[in-house]
Design a protein around this motif. Structure first.
Motif, PDB file in Angstrom:
ATOM      1  N   SER A  59     -11.554 -12.779  16.026  1.00 15.69           N
ATOM      2  CA  SER A  59     -11.962 -12.105  17.229  1.00 15.69           C
ATOM      3  C   SER A  59     -13.445 -12.081  17.051  1.00 15.69           C
ATOM      4  CB  SER A  59     -11.269 -10.721  16.938  1.00 15.69           C
ATOM      5  OG  SER A  59     -12.478 -10.044  15.966  1.00 15.69           O
ATOM      6  N   PRO A  60     -14.106 -12.031  18.307  1.00 11.37           N
ATOM      7  CA  PRO A  60     -15.466 -12.052  18.427  1.00 11.37           C
ATOM      8  C   PRO A  60     -16.417 -10.970  17.867  1.00 11.37           C
ATOM      9  CG  PRO A  60     -14.451 -12.391  20.747  1.00 11.37           C
ATOM     10  CD  PRO A  60     -13.168 -12.104  19.601  1.00 11.37           C
ATOM     11  N   ASP A  61     -15.583  -9.893  17.597  1.00  9.16           N
ATOM     12  CA  ASP A  61     -16.323  -8.594  17.241  1.00  9.16           C
ATOM     13  C   ASP A  61     -16.292  -8.711  15.532  1.00  9.16           C
ATOM     14  OD1 ASP A  61     -15.747  -8.028  19.634  1.00  9.16           O
ATOM     15  OD2 ASP A  61     -14.110  -6.702  19.543  1.00  9.16           O
ATOM     16  N   GLU A  62     -15.112  -9.292  15.014  1.00  9.80           N
ATOM     17  CA  GLU A  62     -15.166  -9.436  13.560  1.00  9.80           C
ATOM     18  C   GLU A  62     -14.738 -10.657  13.279  1.00  9.80           C
ATOM     19  OE1 GLU A  62     -13.633  -6.392  10.522  1.00  9.80           O
ATOM     20  OE2 GLU A  62     -13.344  -5.359  12.346  1.00  9.80           O
ATOM     21  N   PRO A  63     -15.734 -11.822  13.589  1.00 10.66           N
ATOM     22  CA  PRO A  63     -15.122 -13.107  13.417  1.00 10.66           C
ATOM     23  C   PRO A  63     -14.754 -13.499  11.778  1.00 10.66           C
ATOM     24  CG  PRO A  63     -17.543 -13.062  13.777  1.00 10.66           C
ATOM     25  CD  PRO A  63     -17.096 -11.596  13.809  1.00 10.66           C
ATOM     26  N   THR A  64     -13.494 -13.988  11.967  1.00 11.36           N
ATOM     27  CA  THR A  64     -12.879 -14.565  10.560  1.00 11.36           C
ATOM     28  C   THR A  64     -13.728 -16.052  10.234  1.00 11.36           C
ATOM     29  OG1 THR A  64     -11.012 -13.505  10.988  1.00 11.36           O
ATOM     30  CG2 THR A  64     -10.929 -15.414   9.197  1.00 11.36           C
ATOM     31  N   VAL A  65     -13.843 -16.850  11.528  1.00 13.03           N
ATOM     32  CA  VAL A  65     -14.421 -18.092  11.457  1.00 13.03           C
ATOM     33  C   VAL A  65     -15.874 -17.873  11.743  1.00 13.03           C
ATOM     34  CG1 VAL A  65     -14.357 -20.396  12.330  1.00 13.03           C
ATOM     35  CG2 VAL A  65     -12.053 -19.277  12.119  1.00 13.03           C
ATOM     36  N   GLN A  66     -16.735 -18.469  10.946  1.00 12.25           N
ATOM     37  CA  GLN A  66     -18.166 -18.442  11.164  1.00 12.25           C
ATOM     38  C   GLN A  66     -18.665 -19.645  11.042  1.00 12.25           C
ATOM     39  OE1 GLN A  66     -19.148 -15.563   8.016  1.00 12.25           O
ATOM     40  NE2 GLN A  66     -17.653 -14.171   8.706  1.00 12.25           N
ATOM     41  N   LYS A  67     -19.655 -20.056  12.179  1.00 16.21           N
ATOM     42  CA  LYS A  67     -20.142 -21.186  12.120  1.00 16.21           C
ATOM     43  C   LYS A  67     -21.461 -21.516  11.139  1.00 16.21           C
ATOM     44  CE  LYS A  67     -19.927 -21.699  17.192  1.00 16.21           C
ATOM     45  NZ  LYS A  67     -20.492 -21.368  18.498  1.00 16.21           N
ATOM     46  N   CYS A 116     -17.462 -23.277   8.632  1.00 21.39           N
ATOM     47  CA  CYS A 116     -17.416 -24.793   9.002  1.00 21.39           C
ATOM     48  C   CYS A 116     -18.328 -25.139  10.146  1.00 21.39           C
ATOM     49  CB  CYS A 116     -15.993 -24.807   9.800  1.00 21.39           C
ATOM     50  SG  CYS A 116     -15.824 -23.995  11.248  1.00 21.39           S
ATOM     51  N   HIS A 117     -18.258 -26.368  10.393  1.00 24.82           N
ATOM     52  CA  HIS A 117     -19.252 -27.089  11.366  1.00 24.82           C
ATOM     53  C   HIS A 117     -19.079 -26.241  12.729  1.00 24.82           C
ATOM     54  CE1 HIS A 117     -21.394 -30.242  13.798  1.00 24.82           C
ATOM     55  NE2 HIS A 117     -21.789 -30.861  12.620  1.00 24.82           N
ATOM     56  N   PRO A 118     -20.234 -26.000  13.396  1.00 22.09           N
ATOM     57  CA  PRO A 118     -20.101 -25.399  14.895  1.00 22.09           C
ATOM     58  C   PRO A 118     -19.101 -26.036  15.702  1.00 22.09           C
ATOM     59  CG  PRO A 118     -22.497 -25.701  14.269  1.00 22.09           C
ATOM     60  CD  PRO A 118     -21.668 -26.225  13.090  1.00 22.09           C
ATOM     61  N   LYS A 119     -19.017 -27.404  15.388  1.00 27.87           N
ATOM     62  CA  LYS A 119     -18.227 -27.958  16.525  1.00 27.87           C
ATOM     63  C   LYS A 119     -16.737 -27.809  16.096  1.00 27.87           C
ATOM     64  CE  LYS A 119     -21.059 -32.011  18.042  1.00 27.87           C
ATOM     65  NZ  LYS A 119     -21.305 -33.211  17.771  1.00 27.87           N
ATOM     66  N   LEU A 120     -16.298 -27.498  14.989  1.00 24.73           N
ATOM     67  CA  LEU A 120     -14.936 -27.285  14.650  1.00 24.73           C
ATOM     68  C   LEU A 120     -14.630 -25.841  14.931  1.00 24.73           C
ATOM     69  CD1 LEU A 120     -12.282 -28.347  13.234  1.00 24.73           C
ATOM     70  CD2 LEU A 120     -13.266 -27.783  10.805  1.00 24.73           C
ATOM     71  N   ALA A 121     -15.429 -24.904  14.843  1.00 22.26           N
ATOM     72  CA  ALA A 121     -15.239 -23.595  14.873  1.00 22.26           C
ATOM     73  C   ALA A 121     -14.437 -22.858  16.092  1.00 22.26           C
ATOM     74  CB  ALA A 121     -16.809 -22.776  14.829  1.00 22.26           C
ATOM     75  N   PRO A 122     -14.256 -23.569  17.299  1.00 20.09           N
ATOM     76  CA  PRO A 122     -13.793 -22.893  18.246  1.00 20.09           C
ATOM     77  C   PRO A 122     -12.048 -23.105  18.172  1.00 20.09           C
ATOM     78  CG  PRO A 122     -15.489 -24.136  19.471  1.00 20.09           C
ATOM     79  CD  PRO A 122     -15.564 -24.390  17.774  1.00 20.09           C
ATOM     80  N   PHE A 123     -11.950 -24.521  17.424  1.00 19.59           N
ATOM     81  CA  PHE A 123     -10.621 -24.560  17.192  1.00 19.59           C
ATOM     82  C   PHE A 123      -9.965 -23.876  16.014  1.00 19.59           C
ATOM     83  CE2 PHE A 123      -7.504 -27.323  14.414  1.00 19.59           C
ATOM     84  CZ  PHE A 123      -6.340 -27.335  15.583  1.00 19.59           C
ATOM     85  N   LEU A 124     -10.504 -23.639  14.983  1.00 20.68           N
ATOM     86  CA  LEU A 124     -10.410 -22.836  13.979  1.00 20.68           C
ATOM     87  C   LEU A 124     -10.211 -21.448  14.439  1.00 20.68           C
ATOM     88  CD1 LEU A 124     -11.841 -24.357  10.627  1.00 20.68           C
ATOM     89  CD2 LEU A 124      -9.549 -24.835  11.660  1.00 20.68           C
ATOM     90  N   ALA A 125     -11.015 -20.982  15.153  1.00 20.00           N
ATOM     91  CA  ALA A 125     -11.030 -19.599  15.608  1.00 20.00           C
ATOM     92  C   ALA A 125      -9.713 -19.240  16.329  1.00 20.00           C
ATOM     93  CB  ALA A 125     -12.241 -19.227  16.358  1.00 20.00           C
ATOM     94  N   HIS A 126      -9.339 -20.253  17.184  1.00 21.15           N
ATOM     95  CA  HIS A 126      -8.231 -20.279  18.006  1.00 21.15           C
ATOM     96  C   HIS A 126      -6.890 -20.093  17.063  1.00 21.15           C
ATOM     97  CE1 HIS A 126      -5.504 -20.482  21.373  1.00 21.15           C
ATOM     98  NE2 HIS A 126      -4.627 -21.586  20.413  1.00 21.15           N
TER      99      HIS A 126
END
Ligand SMILES: [Zn+2]
Length: 279
Positions: A111-119, A96-106
């Protein structure tokens, strides 16, 4: 339904009489790639259980291909609902767009090690399967985190809510929106696969129509203000059809406000409290 060599869609109808039916022509969820090998999805629909079930059923009808990624056009609820269920079901990445990534990651416990959500990066080209690629183009306007995806091989543009199949959409920032439409025009797509409504086969004409429509709407709004409409409500009554459905009226008012802020910024009209007048 197969649309082009690499594009398949499941169309979700929305009953205009029930809660949440905001979209003329329903919603489309796209599967892109080779169903005998690997595919990706574009968006995940509303957060209704029966929507998610329809998407999973369609995936089975396609022969249960591996789904590597769900690409998100923007963070509105009707595009990221059911994402937690679908991501878990497919065990896939979410881009997704970098601005949306923190919301979707939450939302997805990424997890930061194996991120499901990638900018995504602006204009990033992503390989889907074999020669098939998608290019992610940042197109703010409808929403600041909006991305459209270009499938060059099939000359298809996945337009999210920047262009709709059966209506014109709402806009948050008009200047950004107009430059996003111009960016989309340079891709010269043949087919637009919108987030809502039917597939558009004369893509370039539709983008030009949208540009024209916005400029025409602006001049109608300016005329309404010059002729004595002073509030957003009065301008909506003057500019939009009288039989405008109730659930579309709020979107119409937002559109009018977007035009008005552009005209205020440009010193063409003047705003006092919540009333407008020509300069
Ligand atoms: Zn939408």
């Amino acid at each position: 339904m197969q649309i082009t060599e690499h594009v398949y869609s499941t169309h979700i109808e929305e009953d205009p009489n029930t809660f949440g039916a905001m979209h003329p022509g329903g919603t489309q969820i796209y599967f892109v790639g080779d169903p005998t090998k690997e595919m990706v999805m574009i968006d995940s629909g509303e957060n209704y259980r029966h929507w998610t079930q329809q998407i999973i059923k369609y995936h089975a009808e396609l022969g249960s291909p591996v789904i590597s990624t769900i690409f998100i056009t923007h963070g509105h609820g009707d595009h990221i609902g059911g994402l937690d269920r679908l991501q878990e079901y497919f065990g896939c990445a979410v881009r997704c767009h970098p601005k949306l990534a923190p919301f979707l990651a939450h939302k997805l416990d990424s997890s930061p090690d194996e991120p499901t959500v990638q900018k995504l990066k602006s204009n990033e080209i992503i390989q889907i399967s074999g020669e098939t690629t998608l290019k992610a183009i940042f197109t703010p306007g409808h929403e600041e985190d909006h991305v459209v995806y270009h499938l060059k091989q099939d000359r298809v543009l996945f337009s999210g809510d920047t262009i709709l199949g059966n209506s014109t959409g709402s806009v948050r920032n008009l200047n950004q929106y107009i430059s996003s439409l111009r960016k989309m025009l340079t891709l010269k797509p043949e087919i637009i696969c919108p987030g809502h409504g039917n597939t558009v086969s004369n893509a370039t004409n539709r983008i030009q129509f949208y540009l024209h429509h916005r400029l025409q709407r602006e001049s109608q709004i300016l005329t309404a203000v010059k002729e004595g409409s002073v509030t957003v409500g009065q301008i909506v009554d003057t500019v939009y059809p009288r039989n405008l459905r109730k659930n579309l009226r709020a979107a119409a008012a937002r559109n009018v406000e977007t035009h008005l802020s552009k005209l205020v910024e440009e010193n063409i009209i003047h705003k006092t409290d919540s009333t407008y007048s020509p300069i």
